[in-house]
Design an enzyme around this catalytic site. Sequence first.
Site, short mmCIF file in Angstrom:
data_model
loop_
_atom_site.label_atom_id
_atom_site.label_comp_id
_atom_site.label_asym_id
_atom_site.label_seq_id
_atom_site.Cartn_x
_atom_site.Cartn_y
_atom_site.Cartn_z
N ASP A 9 0.80 -1.02 0.16
CA ASP A 9 -0.02 0.17 0.04
C ASP A 9 0.96 1.18 -0.05
O ASP A 9 1.75 1.38 0.85
CB ASP A 9 -0.82 -0.11 1.22
CG ASP A 9 -1.94 1.01 1.53
OD1 ASP A 9 -2.07 2.08 0.38
OD2 ASP A 9 -2.75 1.45 2.31
N ASP A 111 -3.14 2.46 -5.80
CA ASP A 111 -2.12 2.45 -5.11
C ASP A 111 -1.96 1.19 -4.15
O ASP A 111 -1.39 1.28 -3.07
CB ASP A 111 -1.93 3.84 -4.23
CG ASP A 111 -3.15 3.85 -3.14
OD1 ASP A 111 -4.25 3.45 -3.43
OD2 ASP A 111 -2.52 4.16 -2.08
N GLU A 112 -2.67 0.11 -4.52
CA GLU A 112 -2.47 -0.89 -3.51
C GLU A 112 -2.65 -2.22 -4.39
O GLU A 112 -3.33 -2.43 -5.29
CB GLU A 112 -3.93 -1.18 -2.62
CG GLU A 112 -4.01 -0.07 -1.46
CD GLU A 112 -5.18 -0.21 -0.96
OE1 GLU A 112 -5.52 -1.27 -0.67
OE2 GLU A 112 -6.03 0.70 -0.93
#
Length: 393
Positions: A9, A111-112
């Site tokens: 993350d 974003d993960e």
Amino acid sequence: MKRIIFHIDVNNAFLSWTAVERLKNGYKVDLRTIPSVIGGDESARKGVVLAKSQVAKKYGIVTAETLYQARCKCPNLVIIPSDYSIYKKYSDELYDYLSKFSPDIEMFSIDECFLDMTGTDKLFGDPITLAYKISKEIHEKLGFTVNIGVAENKLCAKMASDFEKPNKVHTLFMNEIHKKMWPLSVDNLFMVGKKSADILKKFNIKTIGDLANADINFLIRHFKSRGIMMKSYANGIDDSPVHEEERQDGISNSETFPYDIYEIPILEEKLLELCEMVGFRLRSMNYYCYTVSVMLKTSSFKVYSHQKKVDNAINTTHDIYSIARQLLKSMMGDEKVRLIGVRVTNFTEKRSKQLSLFDDETEDFSEVQKVVDHLKNKYGKDIFINATKIKRD
Ligand SMILES: [Mg+2]
């Protein structure tokens, strides 16, 4: 074989990525070290805070409040318009870097990432040592920090990466659940929103541990089948696989959740992010759209799509989101949501504005945004701050 899942993350992705990009382009100040926010694509009065620096947070600035409110809290605030092309670039770089470690990779959001690392220890050695190495290399090569959660399933990996931030590696193995997860307040558990947490707390179920040990019949009575899921998650149980993201054509963006979501505020937050990305792509092509659609896939894999056509073509995040939000509200039933998507269609190159005596929204904010972007590129960030101050005086 014991499963090993990583959840990676990016810490404060939109702001970090923008900071890295600006440093690369010769800016001397790192946005992460000053009061700064990433804002919408609108004028200061209509845009909202999408991400904030730690310094901005100290001023009490919160995500999703208007840029105008944020500026009132911190007059020196630096507001940078969101730029999907930057996020996409760094998200792709992250994905490319991570995909060399496992073929089972899932982009969970921009974003993960989940990585299934089961059985890779012969290749890469001890998974925890590897997680530290990955974290260090991302920082060195790509310029931003991440949190990595290491666990036996996706739920626990995701919970682990959410422990202390930034730039940390955490494990949450089954034998650590009672020690690391159970003492946390119940609203920290994935999928337990504020509304459910409030109900649980009323009945003295305050921690994840309380929930893990709560009477199943009580939970079913209050939350129906969701109660079973909540109790499973509180016990760290999840066997969903890491799978590749579905790709879609056209200007659309969607997000598949590994767990079903019921809370409207969580869905609205996701929806806003999706509208921001769709809107950016639309604007970068100099298009406006007449139609906005929202897609939902429910926990029983039923797919719904509702759309709305507008008279005046739009392209701002604000306009797309306000329609998408109405659509979402009209579509929500009893079922939980597995996927949410936004699509814009029916394009035109020029905004056509019907004249209406009753329409006071005559300002075209996308034009305002373009001018602001242009001036900021040319003269630096302060031009925007000054203009806003003048407007308020
Ligand atoms: Mg993140």
